[in-house]
Design a protein around this motif. Structure first.
Motif, PDB file in Angstrom:
ATOM      1  N   HIS A 165       0.834  -1.206   0.000  1.00 51.68           N
ATOM      2  CA  HIS A 165       0.000   0.000   0.000  1.00 51.68           C
ATOM      3  C   HIS A 165       0.869   1.256   0.000  1.00 51.68           C
ATOM      4  CE1 HIS A 165      -3.760  -2.053   0.235  1.00 51.68           C
ATOM      5  NE2 HIS A 165      -3.523  -2.595   1.407  1.00 51.68           N
ATOM      6  N   ARG A 166       1.960   1.228   0.733  1.00 47.38           N
ATOM      7  CA  ARG A 166       2.878   2.372   0.762  1.00 47.38           C
ATOM      8  C   ARG A 166       3.456   2.607  -0.640  1.00 47.38           C
ATOM      9  NH1 ARG A 166       6.148   5.056   4.677  1.00 47.38           N
ATOM     10  NH2 ARG A 166       7.477   6.488   3.517  1.00 47.38           N
ATOM     11  N   ARG A 167       3.774   1.539  -1.363  1.00 41.92           N
ATOM     12  CA  ARG A 167       4.313   1.682  -2.714  1.00 41.92           C
ATOM     13  C   ARG A 167       3.301   2.362  -3.628  1.00 41.92           C
ATOM     14  NH1 ARG A 167       4.217  -0.656  -7.514  1.00 41.92           N
ATOM     15  NH2 ARG A 167       2.758  -2.278  -6.864  1.00 41.92           N
ATOM     16  N   LYS A 168       2.020   1.970  -3.511  1.00 41.27           N
ATOM     17  CA  LYS A 168       0.974   2.589  -4.331  1.00 41.27           C
ATOM     18  C   LYS A 168       0.832   4.080  -4.014  1.00 41.27           C
ATOM     19  CE  LYS A 168      -0.631  -1.186  -6.426  1.00 41.27           C
ATOM     20  NZ  LYS A 168      -0.581  -1.349  -7.904  1.00 41.27           N
ATOM     21  N   VAL A 169       0.899   4.407  -2.726  1.00 41.27           N
ATOM     22  CA  VAL A 169       0.777   5.806  -2.308  1.00 41.27           C
ATOM     23  C   VAL A 169       1.970   6.621  -2.795  1.00 41.27           C
ATOM     24  CG1 VAL A 169       0.858   7.311  -0.282  1.00 41.27           C
ATOM     25  CG2 VAL A 169      -0.761   5.419  -0.361  1.00 41.27           C
ATOM     26  N   GLU A 170       3.159   6.037  -2.755  1.00 44.18           N
ATOM     27  CA  GLU A 170       4.346   6.746  -3.251  1.00 44.18           C
ATOM     28  C   GLU A 170       4.229   7.029  -4.748  1.00 44.18           C
ATOM     29  OE1 GLU A 170       6.675   8.145  -1.685  1.00 44.18           O
ATOM     30  OE2 GLU A 170       6.565   7.294   0.329  1.00 44.18           O
ATOM     31  N   ASP A 171       3.582   6.124  -5.478  1.00 46.74           N
ATOM     32  CA  ASP A 171       3.343   6.365  -6.905  1.00 46.74           C
ATOM     33  C   ASP A 171       2.463   7.608  -7.099  1.00 46.74           C
ATOM     34  OD1 ASP A 171       4.852   4.183  -7.637  1.00 46.74           O
ATOM     35  OD2 ASP A 171       3.118   2.841  -7.897  1.00 46.74           O
ATOM     36  N   VAL A 172       1.440   7.750  -6.246  1.00 46.28           N
ATOM     37  CA  VAL A 172       0.552   8.914  -6.324  1.00 46.28           C
ATOM     38  C   VAL A 172       1.311  10.186  -5.956  1.00 46.28           C
ATOM     39  CG1 VAL A 172      -1.518  10.011  -5.347  1.00 46.28           C
ATOM     40  CG2 VAL A 172      -1.535   7.562  -5.868  1.00 46.28           C
ATOM     41  N   ILE A 173       2.145  10.111  -4.929  1.00 41.30           N
ATOM     42  CA  ILE A 173       2.954  11.268  -4.513  1.00 41.30           C
ATOM     43  C   ILE A 173       3.850  11.727  -5.655  1.00 41.30           C
ATOM     44  CG2 ILE A 173       4.881  11.945  -3.017  1.00 41.30           C
ATOM     45  CD1 ILE A 173       3.537  10.328  -0.769  1.00 41.30           C
ATOM     46  N   ASP A 174       4.481  10.782  -6.336  1.00 40.83           N
ATOM     47  CA  ASP A 174       5.335  11.132  -7.476  1.00 40.83           C
ATOM     48  C   ASP A 174       4.507  11.729  -8.607  1.00 40.83           C
ATOM     49  OD1 ASP A 174       7.515  10.182  -6.105  1.00 40.83           O
ATOM     50  OD2 ASP A 174       7.561   8.241  -7.123  1.00 40.83           O
ATOM     51  N   PHE A 175       3.347  11.148  -8.865  1.00 42.80           N
ATOM     52  CA  PHE A 175       2.486  11.599  -9.956  1.00 42.80           C
ATOM     53  C   PHE A 175       2.045  13.044  -9.750  1.00 42.80           C
ATOM     54  CE2 PHE A 175      -1.787  12.127 -11.766  1.00 42.80           C
ATOM     55  CZ  PHE A 175      -1.552  11.769 -13.088  1.00 42.80           C
ATOM     56  N   LEU A 176       1.715  13.403  -8.515  1.00 45.43           N
ATOM     57  CA  LEU A 176       1.229  14.754  -8.206  1.00 45.43           C
ATOM     58  C   LEU A 176       2.352  15.717  -7.819  1.00 45.43           C
ATOM     59  CD1 LEU A 176      -2.026  13.906  -6.196  1.00 45.43           C
ATOM     60  CD2 LEU A 176      -1.845  14.695  -8.557  1.00 45.43           C
ATOM     61  N   GLU A 177       3.581  15.227  -7.857  1.00 42.69           N
ATOM     62  CA  GLU A 177       4.756  16.075  -7.610  1.00 42.69           C
ATOM     63  C   GLU A 177       4.698  16.744  -6.233  1.00 42.69           C
ATOM     64  OE1 GLU A 177       5.898  17.542 -12.058  1.00 42.69           O
ATOM     65  OE2 GLU A 177       4.003  18.340 -11.235  1.00 42.69           O
ATOM     66  N   ILE A 178       4.437  15.926  -5.206  1.00 40.53           N
ATOM     67  CA  ILE A 178       4.369  16.441  -3.840  1.00 40.53           C
ATOM     68  C   ILE A 178       5.362  15.694  -2.937  1.00 40.53           C
ATOM     69  CG2 ILE A 178       2.030  17.381  -3.904  1.00 40.53           C
ATOM     70  CD1 ILE A 178       0.961  14.755  -2.842  1.00 40.53           C
ATOM     71  N   GLU A 179       6.484  15.231  -3.526  1.00 43.14           N
ATOM     72  CA  GLU A 179       7.482  14.475  -2.769  1.00 43.14           C
ATOM     73  C   GLU A 179       8.038  15.268  -1.585  1.00 43.14           C
ATOM     74  OE1 GLU A 179       7.610  15.143  -6.000  1.00 43.14           O
ATOM     75  OE2 GLU A 179       8.076  13.366  -7.197  1.00 43.14           O
ATOM     76  N   ASP A 180       8.244  16.566  -1.784  1.00 43.44           N
ATOM     77  CA  ASP A 180       8.906  17.374  -0.754  1.00 43.44           C
ATOM     78  C   ASP A 180       7.994  17.724   0.413  1.00 43.44           C
ATOM     79  OD1 ASP A 180       7.422  18.912  -2.515  1.00 43.44           O
ATOM     80  OD2 ASP A 180       8.629  20.717  -2.211  1.00 43.44           O
ATOM     81  N   ILE A 181       6.700  17.411   0.321  1.00 48.88           N
ATOM     82  CA  ILE A 181       5.794  17.730   1.439  1.00 48.88           C
ATOM     83  C   ILE A 181       5.168  16.460   2.020  1.00 48.88           C
ATOM     84  CG2 ILE A 181       5.262  20.046   0.580  1.00 48.88           C
ATOM     85  CD1 ILE A 181       2.547  18.881  -0.418  1.00 48.88           C
ATOM     86  N   ARG A 182       5.679  15.289   1.668  1.00 48.62           N
ATOM     87  CA  ARG A 182       5.029  14.034   2.074  1.00 48.62           C
ATOM     88  C   ARG A 182       4.893  13.878   3.578  1.00 48.62           C
ATOM     89  NH1 ARG A 182       9.471  11.620  -0.345  1.00 48.62           N
ATOM     90  NH2 ARG A 182       8.228  10.168  -1.589  1.00 48.62           N
TER      91      ARG A 182
END
Length: 256
Positions: free
Chosen positions: A128-145
């Motif tokens: 589930h964490r891997r799927k969520v990280e995919d969404v974070i990358d897609f929406l370009e919000i890595e720096d605020i995770r």
């Protein structure tokens, strides 16, 4: 037959008729917009689709099955996800934790197994964490995770709201005014994400939006509501040139 069929849906609140025998079809993989003046019944319609309201009459049909009786969490399990007009995030939780909550209907580990973290529960959480990280990358919000959502700007909170819906891996994504309150740059970013969701994830999207430029640019088909009635339904060009739509938005000119 489309992925979603609205058939003669009527919704009453006492003596108030919010929706009046509305019918239309949403095709698989398209961006479908619901528009109309304030109070036209757009959000009421979205609530009927998501299960928050149950139609007084008529049917909501998903992939050929009538789902009027299903509660919201059951529809989420079918693949419905929604981003709300008013942000419904947990402000004290991080972006990552809010997105993980979007995976709740995909989690299969029971209470007992969850008590013994090392094993099936751990493997499931990693996936589930891997799927969520995919969404974070897609929406370009890595720096605020890892930042609490409540400390973010309004535009970023709206993006996280959409991200939580995407974390469910929806077949049908309901977006209720995703650009409301945004500046021009934020609107352009959100429009780009909606296009990418449509093209890359092949997700069917139902969109409520007041910005007619955005609606006409993004939509495959549009349904127009006015005082709970469907007054137009078709392509952007057909809707844009419909006299009833022009009258509903601009008013009828009176000469006297």
């Amino acid at each position: 037959m489309g992925v979603l069929e609205i058939k003669d849906v009527t919704l009453r609140f006492g003596g108030v008729l919010a929706l009046d025998h509305v019918s239309y079809v949403v095709n698989k993989g398209e961006i479908f917009s619901l528009i109309g003046p304030n109070g036209a019944g757009k959000t009421s319609m979205l609530n009927c689709i998501s299960g928050l309201y149950h139609p007084t009459e008529g049917s909501v049909i998903f992939n050929g099955e009538k789902i009027n009786h299903l509660k919201p969490h059951k529809r989420a399990a079918l693949g419905f996800a929604r981003a709300f007009q008013n942000i419904e995030l947990f402000p004290h939780l991080s972006v990552l934790d809010n997105l993980m909550l979007g995976r709740h209907v995909r989690m299969k580990t029971g209470l007992l197994a969850s008590g013994f973290y090392w094993g099936k529960a751990q493997r499931e959480e990693v996936e589930h964490r891997r799927k969520v990280e995919d969404v974070i990358d897609f929406l370009e919000i890595e720096d605020i995770r890892n930042i609490p959502v409540g400390t973010l700007s309004y535009g970023l909170q709206k993006r996280v709201e959409m991200g939580r819906a995407l974390a469910l891996e929806p077949e049908l994504l309901l977006l209720d005014e995703p650009m409301a309150g945004m500046n021009t740059e934020e609107k352009e970013d959100m429009a780009r994400y909606i296009i990418d969701i449509h093209e890359e994830m092949k997700t069917t999207i139902i969109l409520i939006e007041h910005d007619m430029g955005v609606v006409m640019d993004l939509s495959d088909h549009i349904a127009v509501l006015d005082f709970g009635k469907l007054i137009a339904y078709g392509t952007p060009t057909e809707v844009q040139n419909n006299p009833k739509v022009i009258e509903a938005y601009l008013g009828e000119e009176k000469v006297g």
